[in-house]
Design a protein around this motif. Structure first.
Motif, PDB file in Angstrom:
ATOM      1  N   GLU A 110     -75.492 -43.818  42.215  1.00  0.00           N
ATOM      2  CA  GLU A 110     -75.101 -44.265  43.550  1.00  0.00           C
ATOM      3  C   GLU A 110     -73.619 -43.580  43.964  1.00  0.00           C
ATOM      4  OE1 GLU A 110     -74.947 -48.163  43.071  1.00  0.00           O
ATOM      5  OE2 GLU A 110     -77.005 -48.252  42.586  1.00  0.00           O
ATOM      6  N   LEU A 111     -72.508 -42.822  42.489  1.00  0.00           N
ATOM      7  CA  LEU A 111     -71.734 -42.314  42.629  1.00  0.00           C
ATOM      8  C   LEU A 111     -71.845 -41.113  43.556  1.00  0.00           C
ATOM      9  CD1 LEU A 111     -68.261 -42.818  41.778  1.00  0.00           C
ATOM     10  CD2 LEU A 111     -68.661 -41.604  39.818  1.00  0.00           C
ATOM     11  N   SER A 141     -69.704 -39.773  46.750  1.00  0.00           N
ATOM     12  CA  SER A 141     -69.098 -38.929  46.294  1.00  0.00           C
ATOM     13  C   SER A 141     -69.752 -37.368  47.795  1.00  0.00           C
ATOM     14  CB  SER A 141     -69.302 -37.845  45.048  1.00  0.00           C
ATOM     15  OG  SER A 141     -68.395 -36.423  44.708  1.00  0.00           O
ATOM     16  N   VAL A 163     -64.857 -37.535  39.883  1.00  0.00           N
ATOM     17  CA  VAL A 163     -66.044 -38.147  39.754  1.00  0.00           C
ATOM     18  C   VAL A 163     -66.887 -36.400  39.091  1.00  0.00           C
ATOM     19  CG1 VAL A 163     -68.507 -37.618  41.463  1.00  0.00           C
ATOM     20  CG2 VAL A 163     -65.883 -39.197  41.999  1.00  0.00           C
ATOM     21  N   THR A 174     -68.284 -47.797  37.498  1.00  0.00           N
ATOM     22  CA  THR A 174     -68.347 -49.025  38.688  1.00  0.00           C
ATOM     23  C   THR A 174     -67.039 -48.792  38.533  1.00  0.00           C
ATOM     24  OG1 THR A 174     -70.252 -50.085  37.065  1.00  0.00           O
ATOM     25  CG2 THR A 174     -69.041 -52.009  38.539  1.00  0.00           C
ATOM     26  N   LYS A 200     -66.760 -45.479  41.152  1.00  0.00           N
ATOM     27  CA  LYS A 200     -66.951 -45.524  42.448  1.00  0.00           C
ATOM     28  C   LYS A 200     -66.266 -46.949  43.343  1.00  0.00           C
ATOM     29  CE  LYS A 200     -72.130 -47.342  43.670  1.00  0.00           C
ATOM     30  NZ  LYS A 200     -71.333 -49.117  44.281  1.00  0.00           N
TER      31      LYS A 200
END
Length: 383
Positions: free
Chosen positions: A41-42, A46, A74, A122, A125
């Motif tokens: 998800e990150l 990005s 990231v 987390t 993100k």
């Protein structure tokens, strides 16, 4: 009782530590899945942010330091997580009968690292929701303008330069017939600002043209100023004028207004009063001396045609030595052409273009003399 309480407290703490340790080990596989999912998800976030950045940078913007730092973080996080996931796969494969770890201490350490990394991913993100990803780059104080070698403008340029150095002269109007070299002279002035240090925060070049369009002029000016965004594009002419006035009022500026055919109200554009206690200047070009009078500029300078020697030098420079020396009559004919052009640079340049590739005299000229010979005025040059 006093002795029992400390013992119970220590026992409780030991139990909690043991329980947490067991939790790290027992939930290792599930936490590894969560870490992988969160990192994906990150990474997707990005990519979205990077896409926004690339689109903004195509519009002459620069990513903010916060965004740049986040994108770098990231990348580092993805590398660290990839290593942890590889170690996790190896640790899972070491379990006895698929359930109990062979090395509890190793599984405990890895489980603790995974839990911390889940929290870190987390948190990273959550920081990736940017309202602004890039800032508009400030325009260069002066944009160099393309210009070829000039002939016959040195004295005129020095005259204008001295006026610009005079603190009492805030506005200069260059006037003269079309094609005499006003724009070239203005370009030379602009590039002088580019090459040498000056007191101006910004130098703005605007082509006014025959039919004045105030909003078009305002758009050119605003594009050179740090407006912060493009919201001004949808604003009214009056609002744009107020924005220009606010931005220029706080700066020393030079504005070069080329090809003006009629009176231009500088206040309507938003240009502050040049009599204010600043070092700002305006240089304008026009064909009409009457427009100079209507503009009430501090200094009027007439741009004259070239002298015969200057005109011939310009013509020869444009045509080139190869053409001039290719036939005995060409230089003589070139002198006649230059004389006919009356020292007007634009006329010389246009004629030069038609002669540049011609190297021989053509006898088939319809304007030949009655005796079969061609007068110098009617001879033509042929490739």
């Amino acid at each position: 009782m006093d002795c029992v309480s400390p013992i119970l407290d220590v026992a409780t703490r030991l139990w909690d530590c043991s329980a947490n340790s067991a939790l790290y080990i027992r939930e290792l596989q599930e936490n590894l899945k969560s870490l992988k999912s969160l990192t994906e998800e990150l990474s997707n976030l990005s990519k979205d942010v990077m896409g926004r950045v690339e689109r903004e940078e195509e519009q002459q913007s620069r990513r903010t330091h916060d965004v740049d730092g986040w994108l770098r973080a990231v990348q580092v996080m993805e590398i660290e997580v990839e290593e942890i996931l590889q170690n996790g796969d190896q640790e899972i494969q070491k379990k006895c009968l698929g359930t109990c770890p062979k090395n509890c201490w190793s599984s405990y350490k890895l489980g603790k690292i995974v839990t911390k990394k889940i929290n870190a991913v987390t948190e990273l993100k959550a920081k990736g929701n940017f309202d602004v990803v890039a800032e508009r780059l400030p325009s260069a104080p002066v944009d160099e303008r393309p210009i070829g070698k000039t002939v016959g403008l040195d004295l005129m340029f020095e005259k204008v330069r001295r006026c610009l150095e005079d603190e009492q002269v805030r506005s200069i109007e260059l006037y003269g017939i079309g094609g005499v070299g006003k724009t070239t002279l203005l370009q030379k002035i602009n590039n002088e600002f580019f090459r040498k240090r000056n007191d101006f925060d910004v130098v703005i070049w605007v082509v006014v043209s025959k039919h004045i369009n105030i909003e078009k002029i305002q758009g050119v000016i605003l594009n050179k100023l740090p407006t912060g965004d493009d919201k001004w594009k949808s604003r009214s002419k009056e609002e744009k004028a107020a924005e220009i006035f606010k931005l220029l009022k706080a700066r020393n500026f030079a504005i070069l207004l080329d090809d003006k055919w009629e009176r231009l109200n500088l206040f309507e554009v938003g240009i502050p009063d040049l009599n204010d206690p600043t070092k700002s200047k305006a240089v304008l070009t026009t064909r009409s001396e009457q427009v100079c009078n209507e503009m009430e500029v501090h200094k009027r300078i007439r741009v004259e045609c070239l002298t015969p020697d200057e005109a011939f030098s310009l013509f020869c420079n444009k045509v080139g030595e190869n053409v001039l020396n290719s036939h005995p009559d060409i230089k003589r004919l070139a002198n006649i052409v230059v004389e006919e052009c009356k020292g007007l640079p634009l006329a010389l340049i246009i004629i030069r273009r038609s002669m540049a590739s011609r190297k021989t005299i053509t006898p088939q000229d319809p304007l030949q003399g009655h005796d079969g010979h061609f007068t110098p005025q009617t001879r033509r040059l042929k490739v």
